[in-house]
Design an enzyme around this catalytic site. Structure first.
Site, mmCIF file in Angstrom:
data_model
loop_
_atom_site.group_PDB
_atom_site.id
_atom_site.type_symbol
_atom_site.label_atom_id
_atom_site.label_comp_id
_atom_site.label_asym_id
_atom_site.label_seq_id
_atom_site.Cartn_x
_atom_site.Cartn_y
_atom_site.Cartn_z
ATOM 1 N N SER A 685 0.841 -1.187 0.000
ATOM 2 C CA SER A 685 0.000 0.000 0.000
ATOM 3 C C SER A 685 0.887 1.252 0.000
ATOM 4 O O SER A 685 1.670 1.448 -0.920
ATOM 5 C CB SER A 685 -0.955 -0.037 1.188
ATOM 6 O OG SER A 685 -1.966 0.937 1.067
ATOM 7 N N ASP A 776 -8.966 -5.397 -5.396
ATOM 8 C CA ASP A 776 -8.558 -4.292 -4.529
ATOM 9 C C ASP A 776 -9.303 -3.026 -4.938
ATOM 10 O O ASP A 776 -9.171 -2.554 -6.063
ATOM 11 C CB ASP A 776 -7.048 -4.089 -4.675
ATOM 12 C CG ASP A 776 -6.484 -3.071 -3.700
ATOM 13 O OD1 ASP A 776 -7.275 -2.433 -2.982
ATOM 14 O OD2 ASP A 776 -5.251 -2.912 -3.667
ATOM 15 N N HIS A 808 -7.409 -5.648 -0.875
ATOM 16 C CA HIS A 808 -6.179 -4.896 -0.642
ATOM 17 C C HIS A 808 -5.167 -5.637 0.236
ATOM 18 O O HIS A 808 -3.963 -5.545 0.014
ATOM 19 C CB HIS A 808 -6.541 -3.548 -0.013
ATOM 20 C CG HIS A 808 -5.416 -2.575 0.045
ATOM 21 N ND1 HIS A 808 -4.700 -2.187 -1.063
ATOM 22 C CD2 HIS A 808 -4.858 -1.904 1.097
ATOM 23 C CE1 HIS A 808 -3.776 -1.313 -0.727
ATOM 24 N NE2 HIS A 808 -3.834 -1.127 0.578
#
Length: 832
Positions: A685, A776, A808
């Protein structure tokens, strides 16, 4: 075509056998439990000229060059050199994967009233089923003396097959069990006693959908006499238009003939983003466990998504109220998972099944009653985790108002108190008392502020005014004691160990917790207050976290240290909190003679406003046991270091955070603890954002990189993410939370591009592994795929794995396993 047939005929005449599966897929790695192995060739028919179509001919010729020198099919993405490494590392990873997690615990007074009983919820990955197994293990707790405690464990755990959540009643005599089927079949609710299943109810979809058990909207609460349970569940499916061969079918119309028909879609309903795709609006319901009747809580505005419900104190002769958290969607819904910057408030509403005199008239026609909803927290932009004191005199709650007000998705919490009216008469003007304010900057060793991600349903000690909770304190998770009347804060977990402590349950005035470190598996601890008002902690022997002998041996040779990293260049316009050192956790070997010769993995957390705490991570322990030192960096902007340090990052991503990581790397190189030619970087991320930024801004520093769902192009992400406001706040600064727009200008897009890793891609030469979730919604995989394709254009060594059913986190058991196996092999390939 004739030439192709002649070529194939020569192939067959030469006694070559070509076999195929129809059609032949490209082999993928297969992971039979417990270790990796390659698939053997299937037994398939031999091809003949008569059986071949032109399309199949093309497949045959494409396969001719797909075998290595050994003549066997290799899994997609593997060569013969790396196959053996996969085999070895998969066996090691399996050893770590098999370790159980302690998720929750509850304590109850035993029937004798002398000892206590406890129930632990344990989980373990089931790789073959690609799910997590859940177990319950019970124990009896006996204080044998002032300085010793004994846990008598049940001989075996009990598997909770298909169970979504369990919630014991306040007395501990009943257990509420929810089974949410994955399909649209009814929700199953069970009530258990100590010896048997007492009640079982199937709630149809026409009443409500699945009960929310995710820990955010979840709020399952028993009332005082244990006859009613309130909870949040998906509201019933809305009625959709019906069509048949004559067109739209209007019920009650002139044509009632039973024609074939289908359901239309109706209007699209906005959801709460990542992890909530396909979930309907959360609404409140109450079930009577004697009759099985379920009632919706009426009177709540449709614009409110609700959760975290609790029963207010029952006052004789007064209405019974439910207190809950509501998130308004008047301005639309953005992603809410991990996002504490979504405004929310506490509300109170009369409960269904209330048979007091004051509410009997309303019960006559509950479908038309004008139910009064009280907004309890008018003056504060965020309030959640409501908890009533044992005597019912006050209500405490946490607030993320610093997150809401700044736009940062997570920031420093505050704690508040409301005096609950003793006569049961509510109003919307209840006074809110600030108990623990937001800490802007703390001196070294002092309380840095509240950073809570969970809260016990019963956090109170026996005095009725002291709560125990877990919070992030710089790079560790610690236990705090807070007197909500005097605002006195005490750290009760040991100060000098560097371990992280997570609260599991309270046993009267005693505490059940779990302690771990990057090199120590979780250990159950039992804490008690001594006569001089200090906390003493006892080790609890437990069968839960069984560690394989190989893992024990590997971990016993490792050590960790929390390093303080001085901030470089403090001449700028920085607050005092932003000038103070940040931290990094360094994991290394005790036995290797020279750390500077060992390869180093730089580990970067996401967020950016989260923290890598010193708790045990099976994935990172696998990497450190694989011959790597770890540098786990908590750059400025991380939680746990005060609000000023956190708020120094928005508007400076891609520069301040990148420079902090480079400073940390140089720090360990200067200490002779890292080999400058053997450094790998790993992040997910925002950690992936930093990973791809680093290999562009410092292209000669890294031998390998791996990025999990990385933010690579903000200009692309802003139009596809469930949190587009994040792009504005982190790119421009907190003041831009009010200027966020779904229609960014060309100037915005230029700024996003210049802040993004892809802006530096022309300089990248580091071999990079990409791990992407196809579902995601937070960082759509298009940004990672674009970056990976651009690297391939440049001739950089790239490997990309897309997990088709992952969101995610990429945390489904098989996906997590395959991710870190590939990371381990990739880093060994380029850093050893």
């Amino acid at each position: 075509m004739a030439g192709a047939l002649q070529r194939l005929q020569r192939l067959l005449n030469s006694a070559w056998l070509v076999s195929f599966a129809s059609p032949t897929p490209t082999p993928r790695p297969q992971f039979p439990f417990p270790s990796y192995s390659t698939p053997s060739n299937p037994i398939t028919p031999t091809l003949t000229l008569d059986s071949l179509s032109p399309k199949r001919l093309s497949k045959v010729f494409a396969m001719e060059g797909s075998k290595g020198n050994s003549g066997k099919d290799l899994p997609l993405g593997l060569d013969e050199a790396s196959e053996e490494e996969y085999t070895l590392q998969s066996k090691l990873l399996q050893e770590f994967t098999s370790i159980s997690n302690i998720d929750k615990a509850w304590t109850f007074k035993s029937g004798s009233g002398i000892n206590s009983q406890a129930m632990f919820l344990v989980s373990q990955p089931n790789l073959l089923a690609n799910k997590r197994r859940k177990f319950v293990l019970s124990t009896e707790i006996s204080k044998e003396s002032a300085t010793s405690v004994n846990f008598r464990w049940a001989p075996f755990p009990v598997e909770m097959t298909g169970v979504s959540v369990i919630v014991p009643s306040p007395s501990g005599t009943k257990l509420f069990v929810v089974r949410n089927p994955e399909n649209e079949s009814p929700c199953h609710i069970e009530i258990w006693s100590s010896s048997q299943l007492e009640k079982e109810f199937h709630v149809p979809q026409s009443v409500h959908g699945s009960i929310y058990t995710d820990g955010w909207f979840e709020g399952i609460s028993w009332n005082a006499d244990e006859t009613l349970i309130a909870y949040a569940a998906e509201e019933p499916s809305p009625t959709k238009p019906t069509f048949n061969e004559l067109g739209y079918y209007k019920k009650g119309g002139s044509s009632d003939k039973d024609y074939g028909s289908w359901k239309g879609l109706g209007e699209w309903e906005e959801g709460w983003g990542e992890a909530y795709a396909g979930k309907r609006q959360p609404a409140l319901f109450v079930i009577n466990i004697n009759s099985g009747e379920v009632q919706a809580v009426k009177g709540i505005e449709k614009s409110l998504s609700v959760g975290q419900v609790v029963w207010a104190p029952s006052i004789s002769g007064s209405d019974q109220y439910l207190v809950f958290v509501g998130w308004s969607s008047d301005k639309g819904k953005l992603g809410i998972k991990y996002c504490y910057n979504r405004p929310c408030a506490l509300y109170a509403i009369k409960a269904p099944f209330d048979e007091t005199e004051a509410n009997k008239d309303n019960l006559k026609d509950s479908s038309t009653e004008n139910v009064l909803v009280f907004k309890l927290t008018q003056s504060i932009s965020s309030s959640f985790y409501p908890r009533f004191s044992p005597d019912g005199k006050f209500l405490v709650f946490l607030s993320a108002r610093s997150s809401v007000d700044s736009g940062a998705h997570s920031a420093t919490n505050s704690l508040h108190r409301i005096e609950w009216p003793t006569d049961g008469n509510l109003s919307s003007s209840l006074k809110i008392v600030d108990v623990i304010p937001v800490v802007m900057s703390a001196e070294d060793g002092c309380f840095p502020g509240l950073y809570c991600t969970s809260f016990l349903s019963n956090p109170w000690l026996l005095d009725g005014c002291t709560i125990i909770l877990s919070t992030i304190w710089r790079s560790s998770l610690v236990l705090l004691s807070i007197n909500v009347l005097s605002a006195e804060v005490s750290r009760i977990s040991p100060i000098d160990s560097g371990f992280s402590w997570n609260l599991l349950a309270l046993d009267g005035n005693n505490v059940v917790a779990v302690s771990s470190s990057p090199v120590d598996v979780p250990q159950i601890k039992y804490g008690y207050l001594t006569d001089n008002a200090t906390w003493n902690w006892l080790d609890v022997s437990s069968p839960i976290v069984k560690c394989p002998e190989k893992v024990k041996s590997l971990l016993s040779n490792q050590q960790f240290d929390i390093m303080k990293i001085p901030v470089k260049d403090v001449s700028g316009n920085l607050t005092e909190g932003a000038k103070k050192p940040f931290e990094a956790v360094f994991v290394s070997s005790k036995t290797r003679r020279n750390d500077s010769c060992e390869p180093l993995i730089v580990m970067l957390h996401g967020g950016p406003h989260t923290t890598s705490v010193t708790s045990f991570s099976k994935s990172l322990a696998f990497l450190s046991s694989n011959g790597f030192n770890l540098l786990i960096v908590n750059y400025r902007g991380s939680l746990g270091f005060g609000e000023e340090a956190l708020q120094s990052l928005p508007g400076k991503i891609g520069t301040q955070d990148v420079n902090d990581v480079l400073t940390a790397i140089d720090h360990v190189i200067d200490l002779k603890k890292a080999n400058p030619s053997k450094i790998a970087v790993l992040g997910g991320s925002h950690g992936g954002f930093l990973t791809t930024h680093l290999i562009g801004q410092a292209p000669d520093k890294f031998a390998a990189a791996a990025a999990r769902n990385p933010v690579c192009n903000l200009a692309l992400m802003v139009g596809t993410s469930d949190i587009p406001d994040w792009c504005f706040v982190e790119t421009y600064g907190s003041e831009w939370k009010n200027y966020y727009t779904e229609a960014p200008t060309a100037e915005h897009l230029t700024s996003f591009q210049m802040k993004s890793p892809i802006f530096h891609i022309s300089k990248v030469k580091t071999p990079t592994l990409f791990l992407l979730g196809a579902k995601d919604l937070r960082v759509p995989n298009s940004t990672g795929l674009q970056y990976a394709r651009a690297l391939k254009e440049k001739g950089v060594d790239v490997k990309t794995i897309v997990f088709p059913n992952d969101i995610h986190g990429i945390d489904r058991p098989q996906s997590d396993y395959e991710s870190f196996l590939n990371i381990g092999v990739w880093f060994k390939k380029y850093c050893k």
